[in-house]
Enzyme design. Structure first.
Site, PDB file in Angstrom:
ATOM      1  N   GLU A  77       0.364   5.199   0.575  1.00  9.64           N
ATOM      2  CA  GLU A  77      -0.557   6.254   1.004  1.00  9.64           C
ATOM      3  C   GLU A  77      -0.073   7.619   0.526  1.00  9.64           C
ATOM      4  OE1 GLU A  77      -1.123   5.603   5.220  1.00  9.64           O
ATOM      5  OE2 GLU A  77      -2.321   3.803   4.815  1.00  9.64           O
TER       6      GLU A  77
ATOM      7  N   ASN B 238       0.844  -1.187   0.000  1.00  9.69           N
ATOM      8  CA  ASN B 238       0.000   0.000   0.000  1.00  9.69           C
ATOM      9  C   ASN B 238       0.884   1.243   0.000  1.00  9.69           C
ATOM     10  OD1 ASN B 238       0.605  -0.836   2.675  1.00  9.69           O
ATOM     11  ND2 ASN B 238      -1.100   0.313   3.522  1.00  9.69           N
TER      12      ASN B 238
ATOM     13  N   CYS C  76      -4.008   0.447  -2.545  1.00 12.05           N
ATOM     14  CA  CYS C  76      -3.851  -0.796  -1.788  1.00 12.05           C
ATOM     15  C   CYS C  76      -2.751  -1.675  -2.376  1.00 12.05           C
ATOM     16  CB  CYS C  76      -5.142  -1.598  -1.807  1.00 12.05           C
ATOM     17  SG  CYS C  76      -6.510  -0.871  -0.893  1.00 12.05           S
TER      18      CYS C  76
ATOM     19  N   CYS D 191      -9.909  -5.370   0.642  1.00 12.75           N
ATOM     20  CA  CYS D 191     -11.055  -4.454   0.606  1.00 12.75           C
ATOM     21  C   CYS D 191     -11.928  -4.730  -0.623  1.00 12.75           C
ATOM     22  CB  CYS D 191     -10.576  -3.001   0.604  1.00 12.75           C
ATOM     23  SG  CYS D 191     -10.027  -2.417  -1.009  1.00 12.75           S
TER      24      CYS D 191
ATOM     25  N   CYS E 288     -10.414  -3.938  -4.071  1.00 13.69           N
ATOM     26  CA  CYS E 288      -9.424  -4.921  -4.530  1.00 13.69           C
ATOM     27  C   CYS E 288     -10.106  -6.209  -4.968  1.00 13.69           C
ATOM     28  CB  CYS E 288      -8.397  -5.186  -3.431  1.00 13.69           C
ATOM     29  SG  CYS E 288      -7.298  -3.776  -3.181  1.00 13.69           S
TER      30      CYS E 288
ATOM     31  N   GLU F 273      -2.857  -4.931  -2.903  1.00 10.21           N
ATOM     32  CA  GLU F 273      -3.319  -5.929  -3.870  1.00 10.21           C
ATOM     33  C   GLU F 273      -3.418  -5.353  -5.271  1.00 10.21           C
ATOM     34  OE1 GLU F 273      -4.600  -5.097  -0.965  1.00 10.21           O
ATOM     35  OE2 GLU F 273      -5.731  -6.707  -0.033  1.00 10.21           O
TER      36      GLU F 273
HETATM   37  N1  THU Z   1      -5.240  -1.553   2.457  1.00 10.41           N
HETATM   38  C1  THU Z   1      -4.664  -2.383   1.546  1.00 10.41           C
HETATM   39  O1  THU Z   1      -3.537  -2.166   1.105  1.00 10.41           O
HETATM   40  N2  THU Z   1      -5.367  -3.466   1.138  1.00 10.41           N
HETATM   41  C2  THU Z   1      -6.626  -3.770   1.559  1.00 10.41           C
HETATM   42  O2  THU Z   1      -7.264  -4.635   0.994  1.00 10.41           O
HETATM   43  C3  THU Z   1      -7.173  -3.077   2.719  1.00 10.41           C
HETATM   44  C4  THU Z   1      -6.576  -1.746   3.002  1.00 10.41           C
HETATM   45  C5  THU Z   1      -4.500  -0.381   2.891  1.00 10.41           C
HETATM   46  C6  THU Z   1      -5.095   0.919   2.433  1.00 10.41           C
HETATM   47  C7  THU Z   1      -4.548   1.882   3.465  1.00 10.41           C
HETATM   48  O3  THU Z   1      -3.242   2.277   3.050  1.00 10.41           O
HETATM   49  C8  THU Z   1      -4.410   1.031   4.708  1.00 10.41           C
HETATM   50  O4  THU Z   1      -4.458  -0.323   4.297  1.00 10.41           O
HETATM   51  C9  THU Z   1      -5.500   1.275   5.734  1.00 10.41           C
HETATM   52  O5  THU Z   1      -6.749   1.200   5.160  1.00 10.41           O
END
Ligand code: THU
Length: 137
Positions: free
Chosen positions: A50, A48, A59, A90, A93, A61
């Site tokens: 940000e 991920n 994300c 999520c 994804c 994935e």
């Molecule tokens: N996140 C992912 O990388 N994958 C997911 O399927 C769930 C959420 C990340 C997004 C964000 O950077 C952090 O987790 C918190 O939501």
């Protein structure tokens, strides 16, 4: 679809665990690592990433998936996702992965690499909207 070997499964989870160390998550402090095994046998990792403008983040994935597609991959055997607590992919994804197949295995592990859940994209996204809805094979 090819079936991964137990060794490939262990390797994929480890690749995701290692990738997680490169996550850029200064706002949530929730690092995620993903490793996607293509039918070709190649593995693509993602983390991920940000951003100070929160919605811009991506994300792990989808980072892995889009990297794989950019290399010409279209079919996938499995994805391993590693988070601190074994969190699930999520909804966005799940949808993104479903585009390339509902049978892709999903292995969800925690920060120690312990398998917490084993499922498929189709199980995670029931009654998916997909290419067939738009007349695509
Ligand atoms: N996140 C992912 O990388 N994958 C997911 O399927 C769930 C959420 C990340 C997004 C964000 O950077 C952090 O987790 C918190 O939501």
């Amino acid at each position: 679809m090819k079936t991964p070997t137990p060794q490939q499964k262990a390797d994929l989870i480890e690749r995701a665990r290692q990738a997680r160390g490169k996550a850029y998550a200064p706002y949530s402090n929730y690092a995620v690592g993903a490793a996607l095994l293509a039918d070709s046998g190649n593995v693509y990792v993602g983390v991920n990433v940000e951003n100070a403008a929160y919605p811009v983040g991506m994300c792990a994935e989808r980072t892995a998936l889009f990297t794989a597609v950019a290399q010409g991959e279209r079919t996938f055997q499995a994805i391993a996702v590693v988070t601190e607590d074994g969190g699930s992919p999520c909804g966005s994804c799940r949808q993104a992965l479903s585009e390339f197949g509902l049978d892709t295995l999903v292995w969800i592990a925690d920060a120690q690499g312990r398998l917490r859940a084993e499922t498929t994209v189709g199980e995670l996204l029931l009654k998916a909207f997909g290419p067939a809805n738009l007349g695509r094979p």
